[in-house]
Design a protein around this motif. Structure first.
Motif, PDB file in Angstrom:
ATOM      1  N   ALA A   5      24.102  10.211 -14.591  1.00 17.46           N
ATOM      2  CA  ALA A   5      24.967  10.961 -13.680  1.00 17.46           C
ATOM      3  C   ALA A   5      25.961  10.055 -12.960  1.00 17.46           C
ATOM      4  N   GLY A   6      25.552   8.837 -12.629  1.00 17.68           N
ATOM      5  CA  GLY A   6      26.449   7.915 -11.917  1.00 17.68           C
ATOM      6  C   GLY A   6      27.042   6.845 -12.795  1.00 17.68           C
ATOM      7  N   LEU A   7      27.105   7.108 -14.113  1.00 21.49           N
ATOM      8  CA  LEU A   7      27.542   6.063 -15.036  1.00 21.49           C
ATOM      9  C   LEU A   7      29.028   5.773 -14.916  1.00 21.49           C
ATOM     10  N   HIS A   8      29.831   6.777 -14.557  1.00 22.58           N
ATOM     11  CA  HIS A   8      31.281   6.588 -14.466  1.00 22.58           C
ATOM     12  C   HIS A   8      31.746   6.291 -13.044  1.00 22.58           C
ATOM     13  N   SER A   9      30.819   6.016 -12.161  1.00 23.42           N
ATOM     14  CA  SER A   9      31.212   5.676 -10.792  1.00 23.42           C
ATOM     15  C   SER A   9      31.800   4.265 -10.748  1.00 23.42           C
ATOM     16  N   LEU A  10      32.472   3.968  -9.658  1.00 22.84           N
ATOM     17  CA  LEU A  10      33.120   2.667  -9.518  1.00 22.84           C
ATOM     18  C   LEU A  10      32.090   1.542  -9.459  1.00 22.84           C
ATOM     19  N   GLU A  11      30.959   1.798  -8.784  1.00 24.48           N
ATOM     20  CA  GLU A  11      29.925   0.755  -8.688  1.00 24.48           C
ATOM     21  C   GLU A  11      29.338   0.434 -10.064  1.00 24.48           C
ATOM     22  N   SER A  12      29.113   1.459 -10.872  1.00 24.10           N
ATOM     23  CA  SER A  12      28.548   1.225 -12.202  1.00 24.10           C
ATOM     24  C   SER A  12      29.517   0.459 -13.078  1.00 24.10           C
ATOM     25  N   ARG A  13      30.787   0.796 -13.033  1.00 23.56           N
ATOM     26  CA  ARG A  13      31.788   0.097 -13.852  1.00 23.56           C
ATOM     27  C   ARG A  13      31.936  -1.347 -13.411  1.00 23.56           C
ATOM     28  N   GLN A  14      31.862  -1.585 -12.120  1.00 21.20           N
ATOM     29  CA  GLN A  14      31.940  -2.973 -11.647  1.00 21.20           C
ATOM     30  C   GLN A  14      30.723  -3.779 -12.082  1.00 21.20           C
ATOM     31  N   ALA A  15      29.524  -3.133 -12.069  1.00 23.02           N
ATOM     32  CA  ALA A  15      28.326  -3.827 -12.515  1.00 23.02           C
ATOM     33  C   ALA A  15      28.395  -4.150 -14.005  1.00 23.02           C
ATOM     34  N   LEU A  16      28.901  -3.211 -14.799  1.00 24.00           N
ATOM     35  CA  LEU A  16      29.040  -3.472 -16.232  1.00 24.00           C
ATOM     36  C   LEU A  16      30.116  -4.513 -16.505  1.00 24.00           C
ATOM     37  N   GLN A  17      31.168  -4.511 -15.712  1.00 27.95           N
ATOM     38  CA  GLN A  17      32.214  -5.523 -15.887  1.00 27.95           C
ATOM     39  C   GLN A  17      31.690  -6.915 -15.579  1.00 27.95           C
ATOM     40  N   SER A  18      30.793  -7.012 -14.606  1.00 25.70           N
ATOM     41  CA  SER A  18      30.195  -8.315 -14.306  1.00 25.70           C
ATOM     42  C   SER A  18      29.342  -8.806 -15.467  1.00 25.70           C
ATOM     43  N   VAL A  19      28.747  -7.885 -16.192  1.00 25.48           N
ATOM     44  CA  VAL A  19      27.993  -8.281 -17.382  1.00 25.48           C
ATOM     45  C   VAL A  19      28.927  -8.803 -18.458  1.00 25.48           C
ATOM     46  N   LEU A  20      30.082  -8.170 -18.615  1.00 30.54           N
ATOM     47  CA  LEU A  20      31.044  -8.617 -19.624  1.00 30.54           C
ATOM     48  C   LEU A  20      31.687  -9.946 -19.260  1.00 30.54           C
ATOM     49  N   ASP A  21      31.748 -10.259 -17.972  1.00 29.13           N
ATOM     50  CA  ASP A  21      32.332 -11.523 -17.539  1.00 29.13           C
ATOM     51  C   ASP A  21      31.407 -12.702 -17.752  1.00 29.13           C
ATOM     52  N   ASP A  22      30.166 -12.433 -18.145  1.00 22.97           N
ATOM     53  CA  ASP A  22      29.233 -13.524 -18.427  1.00 22.97           C
ATOM     54  C   ASP A  22      29.737 -14.328 -19.625  1.00 22.97           C
ATOM     55  N   PRO A  23      29.661 -15.674 -19.561  1.00 26.87           N
ATOM     56  CA  PRO A  23      30.183 -16.489 -20.679  1.00 26.87           C
ATOM     57  C   PRO A  23      29.533 -16.180 -22.020  1.00 26.87           C
TER      58      PRO A  23
END
Length: 367
Positions: A50-68
């Motif tokens: 339900a909260g997958l498209h929220s701003l907090e969720s997208r920021q958390a997933l983006q932090s995962v993608l920023d991992d080297p």
């Protein structure tokens, strides 16, 4: 005389010792941990999606993608959202089935224990998207069903005396073969005289009398019919056939309409959800996903209807398959109710079918 101890002892019904070993507390605790933990997994997946498209969720997933270690893979945030959604749905499906199977373990079902062991690994892996703590506890509880007293109980041995031979009943050796109880001494220690007539208790195997409480035939219209199909089983099958048939026909009609008016449907989908174009999905991919999803749902409806036919014909294993299928439908409807209130109707039908299939008379008849 009626008050004499020997007469009272003869009149009391003979109780037969139970041959079923008592369920150990380890199995009870593990089964309840599996059921309660699986319910929590479904609720956590619901909240996560339900909260997958929220701003907090997208920021958390983006932090995962920023991992080297992940940055060079070419993954996008929308790809991770889709991955989390799929893994969450798999975890919810496994957890829903494990709620039913956990209840079956309390009934000493070895097949349910085996299926729980098969589902424990995907639940543990897919449950990591919602934290993993609850799913890990459920998987650990499944493992305890194979240890110690629990294993002995499922094998039909007494958990308290596993490995010890049962005591030998020597009371039968004191009676000669074919010796009738009338020739045995009475409670006073002397054999009965010729003037005394031996009268067996109503529950004795020698009693051929048709007494009203023990051996009499039931009144007309009250005969017990163990082969008579109980009404809950009939209604559960009817509900399954109706909703499975209606859903299959609606999905086939939807696929036919989608094939004939693909452009109109795609324009409507983009109008209702402008984020589709931002998720990197082309119109062709959207059509393929829709057709594959509808085809799988049609196959599911056919399988559910076939399981209902087998349940109607009193095939025991099909009952468990139909219960798991209905529980999966209820879980999907519960997750889809966020976007559409229409799913309340199939959710109520699935709940009613589960309630009918789990009634004591339904399970007793299928046994």
């Amino acid at each position: 005389m009626p008050g004499h101890p020997a007469v009272r002892g003869a009149m009391e019904p003979v109780s037969q010792p139970s041959t079923t070993p008592a369920r150990p507390s380890q199995v009870t605790v593990a089964a309840w941990m599996i059921m309660v933990g699986s319910v929590f997994v479904v609720l956590m997946v619901w909240d996560r999606i339900a909260g997958l498209h929220s701003l907090e969720s997208r920021q958390a997933l983006q932090s995962v993608l920023d991992d080297p270690g992940v940055k060079g893979t070419g993954l996008q945030v929308n790809d991770l959202i889709l991955l989390v959604r799929v893994l969450g749905m798999v975890a919810a499906g496994c957890a829903t089935a494990m709620v039913v199977l956990g209840y079956q373990t309390l009934q000493r079902s070895r097949h349910a224990r085996t299926l729980l062991s098969v589902l424990a690994f995907p639940l543990f892996v897919c449950g990591l998207v919602v934290g993993g703590f609850v799913s890990s506890g459920v998987a650990a509880a499944v493992g305890t069903l194979w240890l110690g007293p629990a294993r002995a109980w499922f094998d039909g041995r007494s958990p308290a005396a596993a490995g010890h031979p049962a005591p030998i009943d020597r009371s039968a050796w004191d009676r000669s073969p074919g010796q009738h109880p009338s020739s045995m001494p009475t409670a006073s220690g002397r054999p009965p005289s010729s003037s005394e007539t031996w009268s067996p208790p109503p529950t004795s195997v020698y009693d051929a009398r048709a007494t009203a409480g023990f051996g009499a035939a039931p009144p007309p219209g009250q005969e017990t019919r163990p082969d008579l199909r109980p009404p809950p089983v009939l209604w559960a099958c009817v509900i399954t056939w109706l909703f499975a048939g209606f859903t299959a026909l609606a999905l086939v009609a939807s696929m036919a309409f989608l094939a004939a008016n693909a452009g109109t449907v795609l324009d409507k989908m983009h109008e209702q959800n402008p984020a589709l174009s931002q998720q990197g999905l082309s119109d062709h991919q959207i059509l393929v996903v829709c057709f594959v999803f509808c085809s799988l749902c049609v196959v599911w409806c056919v399988v559910a209807a076939a399981c209902a036919v087998l349940v109607f014909r009193r095939v025991r294993w099909s009952w468990l398959a139909l219960v798991i299928s209905t529980a999966g439908v209820a879980a999907l409807c519960l997750l889809a109710i966020i976007g559409s209130v229409v799913t309340v109707v199939p959710l109520a039908a699935a709940g009613a079918t589960l309630a009918l299939l789990l009634r004591p008379e339904s399970r007793r008849w299928l046994r």
